[in-house]
Motif scaffolding. Sequence first.
Motif, PDB file in Angstrom:
ATOM      1  N   GLY A 159     -48.283 -40.385 -97.028  1.00  0.00           N
ATOM      2  CA  GLY A 159     -48.275 -39.361 -95.973  1.00  0.00           C
ATOM      3  C   GLY A 159     -47.066 -39.417 -95.055  1.00  0.00           C
ATOM      4  O   GLY A 159     -46.989 -38.658 -94.093  1.00  0.00           O
ATOM      5  N   GLU A 160     -46.121 -40.326 -95.317  1.00  0.00           N
ATOM      6  CA  GLU A 160     -44.955 -40.468 -94.430  1.00  0.00           C
ATOM      7  C   GLU A 160     -43.727 -39.799 -95.057  1.00  0.00           C
ATOM      8  O   GLU A 160     -43.538 -39.867 -96.265  1.00  0.00           O
ATOM      9  CB  GLU A 160     -44.636 -41.962 -94.220  1.00  0.00           C
ATOM     10  CG  GLU A 160     -45.774 -42.779 -93.644  1.00  0.00           C
ATOM     11  CD  GLU A 160     -46.021 -42.494 -92.168  1.00  0.00           C
ATOM     12  OE1 GLU A 160     -45.302 -41.672 -91.578  1.00  0.00           O
ATOM     13  OE2 GLU A 160     -46.962 -43.115 -91.612  1.00  0.00           O
ATOM     14  N   PRO A 161     -42.871 -39.212 -94.224  1.00  0.00           N
ATOM     15  CA  PRO A 161     -41.647 -38.626 -94.772  1.00  0.00           C
ATOM     16  C   PRO A 161     -40.598 -39.717 -95.055  1.00  0.00           C
ATOM     17  O   PRO A 161     -40.340 -40.559 -94.194  1.00  0.00           O
ATOM     18  CB  PRO A 161     -41.168 -37.697 -93.642  1.00  0.00           C
ATOM     19  CG  PRO A 161     -41.769 -38.266 -92.398  1.00  0.00           C
ATOM     20  CD  PRO A 161     -42.996 -39.040 -92.764  1.00  0.00           C
ATOM     21  N   MET A 162     -39.997 -39.703 -96.245  1.00  0.00           N
ATOM     22  CA  MET A 162     -39.014 -40.739 -96.603  1.00  0.00           C
ATOM     23  C   MET A 162     -37.815 -40.716 -95.662  1.00  0.00           C
ATOM     24  O   MET A 162     -37.197 -41.751 -95.425  1.00  0.00           O
ATOM     25  CB  MET A 162     -38.530 -40.540 -98.050  1.00  0.00           C
ATOM     26  CG  MET A 162     -39.275 -41.297 -99.121  1.00  0.00           C
ATOM     27  SD  MET A 162     -39.761 -42.995 -98.763  1.00  0.00           S
ATOM     28  CE  MET A 162     -38.260 -43.917 -99.090  1.00  0.00           C
ATOM     29  N   ASP A 163     -37.492 -39.527 -95.097  1.00  0.00           N
ATOM     30  CA  ASP A 163     -36.293 -39.499 -94.249  1.00  0.00           C
ATOM     31  C   ASP A 163     -36.535 -40.138 -92.883  1.00  0.00           C
ATOM     32  O   ASP A 163     -35.621 -40.263 -92.074  1.00  0.00           O
ATOM     33  CB  ASP A 163     -35.710 -38.085 -94.132  1.00  0.00           C
ATOM     34  CG  ASP A 163     -36.684 -37.096 -93.515  1.00  0.00           C
ATOM     35  OD1 ASP A 163     -37.795 -37.520 -93.106  1.00  0.00           O
ATOM     36  OD2 ASP A 163     -36.346 -35.901 -93.428  1.00  0.00           O
ATOM     37  N   ALA A 164     -37.779 -40.536 -92.601  1.00  0.00           N
ATOM     38  CA  ALA A 164     -38.056 -41.260 -91.356  1.00  0.00           C
ATOM     39  C   ALA A 164     -38.039 -42.776 -91.570  1.00  0.00           C
ATOM     40  O   ALA A 164     -38.225 -43.545 -90.637  1.00  0.00           O
ATOM     41  CB  ALA A 164     -39.413 -40.831 -90.797  1.00  0.00           C
ATOM     42  N   GLY A 248     -40.331 -49.933 -91.849  1.00  0.00           N
ATOM     43  CA  GLY A 248     -39.877 -49.622 -90.496  1.00  0.00           C
ATOM     44  C   GLY A 248     -39.449 -48.163 -90.415  1.00  0.00           C
ATOM     45  O   GLY A 248     -38.668 -47.690 -91.251  1.00  0.00           O
ATOM     46  N   PHE A 249     -39.981 -47.445 -89.406  1.00  0.00           N
ATOM     47  CA  PHE A 249     -39.671 -46.015 -89.261  1.00  0.00           C
ATOM     48  C   PHE A 249     -38.691 -45.781 -88.110  1.00  0.00           C
ATOM     49  O   PHE A 249     -38.466 -46.671 -87.275  1.00  0.00           O
ATOM     50  CB  PHE A 249     -40.965 -45.225 -89.042  1.00  0.00           C
ATOM     51  CG  PHE A 249     -41.852 -45.226 -90.268  1.00  0.00           C
ATOM     52  CD1 PHE A 249     -41.643 -44.320 -91.298  1.00  0.00           C
ATOM     53  CD2 PHE A 249     -42.875 -46.171 -90.405  1.00  0.00           C
ATOM     54  CE1 PHE A 249     -42.437 -44.342 -92.434  1.00  0.00           C
ATOM     55  CE2 PHE A 249     -43.684 -46.201 -91.540  1.00  0.00           C
ATOM     56  CZ  PHE A 249     -43.459 -45.279 -92.552  1.00  0.00           C
ATOM     57  N   ASN A 250     -38.165 -44.550 -88.038  1.00  0.00           N
ATOM     58  CA  ASN A 250     -37.121 -44.236 -87.046  1.00  0.00           C
ATOM     59  C   ASN A 250     -37.649 -44.157 -85.612  1.00  0.00           C
ATOM     60  O   ASN A 250     -36.874 -44.003 -84.680  1.00  0.00           O
ATOM     61  CB  ASN A 250     -36.367 -42.957 -87.434  1.00  0.00           C
ATOM     62  CG  ASN A 250     -37.288 -41.767 -87.600  1.00  0.00           C
ATOM     63  OD1 ASN A 250     -38.495 -41.874 -87.352  1.00  0.00           O
ATOM     64  ND2 ASN A 250     -36.750 -40.643 -88.012  1.00  0.00           N
ATOM     65  N   ASP A 251     -38.969 -44.273 -85.435  1.00  0.00           N
ATOM     66  CA  ASP A 251     -39.495 -44.328 -84.065  1.00  0.00           C
ATOM     67  C   ASP A 251     -39.780 -45.781 -83.658  1.00  0.00           C
ATOM     68  O   ASP A 251     -40.408 -46.030 -82.629  1.00  0.00           O
ATOM     69  CB  ASP A 251     -40.767 -43.474 -83.942  1.00  0.00           C
ATOM     70  CG  ASP A 251     -41.851 -43.909 -84.914  1.00  0.00           C
ATOM     71  OD1 ASP A 251     -41.616 -44.864 -85.698  1.00  0.00           O
ATOM     72  OD2 ASP A 251     -42.949 -43.307 -84.916  1.00  0.00           O
ATOM     73  N   GLY A 252     -39.339 -46.709 -84.466  1.00  0.00           N
ATOM     74  CA  GLY A 252     -39.500 -48.128 -84.127  1.00  0.00           C
ATOM     75  C   GLY A 252     -40.784 -48.737 -84.640  1.00  0.00           C
ATOM     76  O   GLY A 252     -40.991 -49.947 -84.521  1.00  0.00           O
ATOM     77  N   ALA A 253     -41.670 -47.921 -85.227  1.00  0.00           N
ATOM     78  CA  ALA A 253     -42.935 -48.467 -85.735  1.00  0.00           C
ATOM     79  C   ALA A 253     -42.712 -49.250 -87.026  1.00  0.00           C
ATOM     80  O   ALA A 253     -41.867 -48.882 -87.846  1.00  0.00           O
ATOM     81  CB  ALA A 253     -43.918 -47.326 -85.990  1.00  0.00           C
ATOM     82  N   LEU A 254     -43.465 -50.333 -87.163  1.00  0.00           N
ATOM     83  CA  LEU A 254     -43.480 -51.084 -88.424  1.00  0.00           C
ATOM     84  C   LEU A 254     -44.897 -50.984 -88.983  1.00  0.00           C
ATOM     85  O   LEU A 254     -45.853 -51.349 -88.307  1.00  0.00           O
ATOM     86  CB  LEU A 254     -43.188 -52.567 -88.161  1.00  0.00           C
ATOM     87  CG  LEU A 254     -41.744 -53.051 -88.065  1.00  0.00           C
ATOM     88  CD1 LEU A 254     -41.721 -54.527 -87.667  1.00  0.00           C
ATOM     89  CD2 LEU A 254     -41.009 -52.853 -89.389  1.00  0.00           C
ATOM     90  N   MET A 255     -45.039 -50.480 -90.186  1.00  0.00           N
ATOM     91  CA  MET A 255     -46.351 -50.425 -90.835  1.00  0.00           C
ATOM     92  C   MET A 255     -46.420 -51.594 -91.811  1.00  0.00           C
ATOM     93  O   MET A 255     -45.639 -51.659 -92.756  1.00  0.00           O
ATOM     94  CB  MET A 255     -46.519 -49.119 -91.616  1.00  0.00           C
ATOM     95  CG  MET A 255     -46.493 -47.872 -90.759  1.00  0.00           C
ATOM     96  SD  MET A 255     -47.975 -47.669 -89.759  1.00  0.00           S
ATOM     97  CE  MET A 255     -49.102 -47.108 -91.003  1.00  0.00           C
TER      98      MET A 255
END
Length: 390
Positions: A159-164, A248-255
């Motif tokens: 459900g996550e965009p790869m460009d993020a 790691g996403f571009n908003d700083g979140a790590l899943m």
Amino acid sequence: MRRVSIFGATGSIGQNTIDLIKRAPDEYDVVALTGASNIKQLAEDAKALNAGIAVTADEARLPELRAALQGSGVEAAAGAQAITEAAHRPADWIMSAIVGAAGLAPGMAALAQGTTLALANKESLVCAGNLLLETGRAHNAEILPVDSEHSAVFQALVGEPMDAVERIIITASGGAFRDWPLADLPNATLAQASSHPNWDMGQRITIDSASMFNKAMEIIETREFFGVDPAMIEVLIHPQSMIHALVGFNDGALMAHVGPPDMRHAIGYALHHPARAHLPVERLDLAAIGTFEFRAPDDTRWPALRIAREVMARGGLAGAVFNAAKETALDGFIGGHLKFTQMSDVVSRTLEQMDASGGHIDATMTLDNVLETDQMARKAAWDAIHKLGQ
Ligand code: NAD
Ligand code: MG
């Protein structure tokens, strides 16, 4: 009933896959099982699962397999060609769990008929990632990761965009020699290298975990599976082996993906994908575990990590050379021809030599060229082993 085949059925991944299938036998129609030297296990499972065919890689063992299957109605066959032919048998899902480059041709055959490929055999992605992925795309066949780290990344990306995505962190336990003094590493014995602190796996991948060649392969596997720039891939030492990967996403979140070190999770996820199903794995009690530790990896202790980066930068068929050299160096260590720390020397020398001696690395990525380069690299690696041994 889902038609399933298991390639490398007698190995550690294969047996874990069979464990899951045996728990719901009415849901699966087992088309083919393959193995190599463990004829007893292969025949036993083929009979218990009422498989269509059982194939051993070892042609000399065919009479033994035939005898073990007598009267069961399960067909018997032998040899590399017969294994690839078994991958042509119509199936809905195929587990690719042969160890080494030998898994490439059957994996290609499965994809070419549009079968979903659950890929534990990371070697085939390292040898011929583009070829495998393009074959999958051309035949609308899905490739699902079974390596625990890659299954973890795959799940974190739902459900996550790869460009993020900014980075992908795969964890490593550090293997058998994580805490050894560096000076002791050259004297590491086969028995010491063959015991893993957290995971119960086949001998080859266990030794590759101690040398970190397994993680080196997985860096390349990450690049292939998720199509990210190598600079976005990080390795993190995590001795508990419970966080398998983080995205790691571009908003700083790590899943992070957290679970017990039990391959039946990643195998089961690939078996039931896109659904989730109940799996017989331990439920973690985090309060009882208390602490998760992390450390940066060390390229001096584990030169394999640096070599993986060089292989990705080189491109072409460098992955096939890398894998063949690594498999040969491992044979050299298992056979007592090499010290533990000399395996990375053999791999580096083979890559240098193959780069200097003609167009093998720059050949087009076809199955034939990959297999030819694989053979050339194995010869070059044996030369390097003999030179080091002198
Ligand atoms: P294993 O050594 O336990 O089993 C290997 C299987 O491949 C056996 O069934 C063997 O009969 C078969 N085989 C060996 N040589 C063959 C050949 N030349 N031709 C055909 N079949 C052959 O290995 P494993 O630990 O189950 O690993 C299988 C694959 O899964 C490897 O690619 C490994 O890197 C990957 N993997 C394993 C684990 C794990 O937990 N064991 C985790 C992640 C990925
Ligand atoms: Mg792994």
